[in-house]
Design an enzyme around this catalytic site. Sequence first.
Site: not given
Ligand SMILES: [Zn+2]
Length: 637
Positions: A425, A429, A487, A491, A553
């Site tokens: 994750h 980013h 996010e 994910d 999120h």
């Molecule tokens: Zn994150």
Amino acid sequence: MWSIFSCVDILEARGERPLLLLLQQLGGWPVLEPNWDSERFDWLLLMAQLRLYNNDILISQWVGPDIKNSDHYIIQFDQTTLGLQSKDFFLEPEHEEFVQAYLRYIIDVACLMGAPSERAISHAEEIVAFETELAKITTSQESRRDTSDSFSKLTLRELQEKVPGIDWTRYLQLVLGRRIRPSEPVIVFDFKYFLGLSELLEGADTRTLADYFLWRFVSHRANNLDSRFEVAKQRFYRVITGQREVPPRWKGCVDHVNSHMGMATGAMFVRRHFDENSKNDTLHMTMDIMGSFENIMEKIEWIDDATKRLASEKADAMGLKIGYPSYILRSEELNLRYKEITIDPKDYFGNSLNVLQCLAYSDLHKLGMPVNKTTWSAAPAFVNAYYSRNKNQIMFPAGILQPPFYHRNFPRCLNYGGIGVVIGHEITHAFDDMGRLFDKDGNLNGWWSDEAVERFTEHAQCLIDQYSQYVDAEASMQLDGTNTQGENIADNGGIKQAFKAYQEWLEANQGEDETLPGIQATPYQLFFLNFAQVWCGTTTPQLAKTKLKTAVHSPGRFRPPQWSSSYSSSSMDIGEHAKHHFVSVEIRKRRIKKIAGEDSNPINVSRQSWKQNLANALIVLSSTTEDGEIEVRISVG
Ligand SMILES: [Zn+2]
């Protein structure tokens, strides 16, 4: 700090007095002062004084790495937060309940501070009316996602010409305590906000402005007073979050000390609870997952080779921090970090102010210094993980290297489904809608080809559309696919990379992993079970609603299933794989490699050096928290 916070008798006996005294020094809070003199009010001076207590009111100002030259610190300005978490709460009629609770909270606190109730009501109404106007000029989160669109770099002189309603030079001289040149470069986010603010200030009533400034300051400082203020805050929070009870006092104590003196509490946590082996183990997993990231990227057809090469360079240059900075276990060095802070065992309020002043001072005095990209900026005792765009660095504090994310004796599938997904994750980013704007050195720089940007935008739009379709039943609201896109991208990328890395680990280990006794689940199933378990939780409808409006999120329950719905064919493959490999797996003990060597020479670890250092690697970390740094958190706590 802890003991004085816990010392309820002293807090109760002092009541509101320490704050009253401070407010008088700041010119007085009009709601408490019938003879408040508007002639003597200097809003810019008050704003600067509050900045020196680390409070950003009306304007957010900090010293942080230059967005286009991340080796240098530069003065930065932005819009700031409001008393309610979203501007929409002030502006949309369906959130009227929140505004009423906020109004009640201001009245309650003003009365506790000594205001007569009628006066408190009329002033509170003016404060909320002013803040509603402020909400109107505030830019929403989703409109600010493209950093390259929302920032300007200019000189102080140019800023003064463009926004003449604010005396920027005087403000900076007040907070920095020295003269500043008109040619000083500054970065401004959201120019529109400052133009709107200038206009708003021009027409604002002086007394209301003073009331507003000091209300925001009082609302923070009320946390350092007696239990009556806690009860008032709880009444407000009950409406906003649905929380029915005041959390136990010890929790507040831990949060307060950990937030303000995180390296000191981190040292205590690490000494008692941290398994040193986990550093090396996490390093190995990170390397595996980074390898999966590169393999997956290689196969993506819509990214051209030149962009892929630069992406690979960015991945190679990515710094890695695991656990904690080594200096925190050396008492003398740790004490040096807090040398400016004086703790008086009988003065909790004064201690808190002192900590805030030190925070503000250390931020402002970075100006003119080079950025040390090897610094460790996250407190170790937090269950969280970060990606820093300025530093192109991923961080996994000691707090997250424990169950359910990680344990040295867990079957490997659980660790890959836990911390492994978090690692993927954070890596992702660096390439999400905001991270992709920054290059391998942490500078805002358009390194993607035009065609790749176009295709990226199309793919990102698919995710936005997909997540925008989901409805959170608890809040009866749709997800905000735009605000959560970074996010959601992370994910989706994280679980793919971690699963692929786990498959490869299995292959390298003759397909054998442990399972859990008493649970009829294959290692592949356990990988997904642990991943899903991380996001299990309950929430109140109020908090669900608030978070959907403000959080970047997606709600926990939407984090795992979206992946499996997007990749159902992969899930079938997973089932087949599982049957093939793991009908019966013998439980065995895995030995964790012992880490050789001492961490006496702090190093900044980049992936190029991970490989070389792996044989005796301890990830070694050095100081400090950096305000103004752009970080992305997985927010699991
Ligand atoms: Zn994150």
